[in-house]
Design a protein around this motif. Structure first.
Motif, mmCIF file in Angstrom:
data_model
loop_
_atom_site.group_PDB
_atom_site.id
_atom_site.type_symbol
_atom_site.label_atom_id
_atom_site.label_comp_id
_atom_site.label_asym_id
_atom_site.label_seq_id
_atom_site.Cartn_x
_atom_site.Cartn_y
_atom_site.Cartn_z
ATOM 1 N N UNK A 1 -62.496 -48.597 -65.005
ATOM 2 C CA UNK A 1 -62.000 -50.128 -64.356
ATOM 3 C C UNK A 1 -62.986 -50.532 -63.566
ATOM 4 N N UNK A 2 -63.108 -51.797 -63.575
ATOM 5 C CA UNK A 2 -64.123 -52.395 -62.692
ATOM 6 C C UNK A 2 -64.150 -52.039 -61.121
ATOM 7 N N UNK A 3 -63.036 -51.775 -60.528
ATOM 8 C CA UNK A 3 -63.102 -51.202 -59.192
ATOM 9 C C UNK A 3 -63.651 -50.007 -59.026
ATOM 10 N N UNK A 4 -63.644 -49.178 -60.162
ATOM 11 C CA UNK A 4 -63.962 -47.795 -60.243
ATOM 12 C C UNK A 4 -65.564 -47.917 -60.360
ATOM 13 N N UNK A 5 -65.983 -48.683 -61.389
ATOM 14 C CA UNK A 5 -67.538 -48.957 -61.615
ATOM 15 C C UNK A 5 -68.219 -49.534 -60.191
ATOM 16 N N UNK A 6 -67.651 -50.266 -59.358
ATOM 17 C CA UNK A 6 -68.236 -50.464 -58.014
ATOM 18 C C UNK A 6 -68.232 -49.568 -57.266
ATOM 19 N N UNK A 7 -67.172 -48.617 -57.180
ATOM 20 C CA UNK A 7 -67.148 -47.345 -56.273
ATOM 21 C C UNK A 7 -68.265 -46.731 -56.693
ATOM 22 N N UNK A 8 -68.410 -46.001 -57.957
ATOM 23 C CA UNK A 8 -69.276 -45.102 -58.404
ATOM 24 C C UNK A 8 -70.743 -45.821 -58.218
ATOM 25 N N UNK A 9 -71.059 -46.984 -58.340
ATOM 26 C CA UNK A 9 -72.284 -47.360 -58.246
ATOM 27 C C UNK A 9 -72.702 -47.066 -56.596
ATOM 28 N N UNK A 10 -71.749 -47.362 -55.771
ATOM 29 C CA UNK A 10 -72.212 -47.263 -54.373
ATOM 30 C C UNK A 10 -72.438 -45.771 -54.024
ATOM 31 N N UNK A 11 -71.604 -44.882 -54.625
ATOM 32 C CA UNK A 11 -71.769 -43.301 -54.565
ATOM 33 C C UNK A 11 -72.945 -42.988 -55.126
ATOM 34 N N UNK A 12 -73.480 -43.569 -56.319
ATOM 35 C CA UNK A 12 -74.609 -43.002 -56.900
ATOM 36 C C UNK A 12 -75.883 -43.462 -56.110
ATOM 37 N N UNK A 13 -75.820 -44.743 -55.493
ATOM 38 C CA UNK A 13 -76.759 -45.422 -54.848
ATOM 39 C C UNK A 13 -77.046 -44.392 -53.545
ATOM 40 N N UNK A 14 -76.019 -44.024 -52.840
ATOM 41 C CA UNK A 14 -75.950 -43.116 -51.893
ATOM 42 C C UNK A 14 -76.529 -41.750 -52.136
ATOM 43 N N UNK A 15 -76.201 -41.292 -53.198
ATOM 44 C CA UNK A 15 -76.926 -40.094 -53.517
ATOM 45 C C UNK A 15 -78.340 -40.117 -53.878
ATOM 46 N N UNK A 16 -78.671 -41.166 -54.561
ATOM 47 C CA UNK A 16 -79.999 -41.304 -54.760
ATOM 48 C C UNK A 16 -80.941 -41.360 -53.557
#
Length: 173
Positions: A118-133
């Motif tokens: 779902x779109x909301x989850x894609x946005x959430x995961x992008x933020x999480x992965x940006x923070x992880x990198x």
């Protein structure tokens, strides 16, 4: 110079589709379904025999794949959100479920079944992965706008050095 901005174009995985692939124990693709080929922008023939990381998007933290491989090599199932890069450098998100395939009790390959996110989850995961990198000191995504004349100067300087604009900028830092 051929400049493309396709990397900003998202392909959505249709709700009624499932992406399926199999790999050998080293992660080389041995099978893809038609949906996989269509969503990735590759033909099945282009994918078979290639390492699965041909689809790795630079937004994906290395630690996610480290965890994936550690988990499946222990014989456990892994699931998580993955942003993949298409052949045209666009992208798509999937929820991946990866497990071993056994014959006579012996692990012979891995199978992956991927479904839409779902779109909301894609946005959430992008933020999480940006923070992880960022936390891991990996590449950081940056989008900027340059005056056209500035870009042309960079492009000419890179051409003179027979480099891509990105490589030329890296050489200046």
């Amino acid at each position: 110079m051929d400049i493309t901005f396709d990397m900003f174009i998202e392909t959505e995985v249709p709700e009624d589709e499932v992406i399926i692939s199999r790999t050998d124990l080293q992660g080389v693709i041995t099978y893809v379904n038609e949906t996989f080929a269509k969503i990735s922008g590759y033909s099945a023939e282009e994918l078979i025999g290639k390492p699965h990381n041909i689809l790795r998007h630079p937004d994906m933290p290395r630690s996610v794949f480290k965890d994936l491989w550690e988990t499946i090599r222990k014989g456990e199932n892994w699931s998580g959100y993955v942003k993949n890069m298409r052949k045209d450098r666009g992208y798509y998100w999937v929820f991946a479920e990866i497990s071993g395939v056994y014959k006579n009790g012996e692990l012979v390959e891995y199978k992956s079944i991927r479904s839409p996110v779902p779109k909301e989850k894609r946005i959430e995961m992008q933020d999480i992965y940006d923070d992880m990198r960022w936390a891991d000191g990996e590449n950081v995504r940056m989008v900027t706008y340059l005056p056209f004349e500035t870009f042309e100067k960079l492009e000419r300087a890179a051409d003179e050095k027979k480099m891509s604009v990105e490589a030329y900028i890296d050489s200046l830092l």
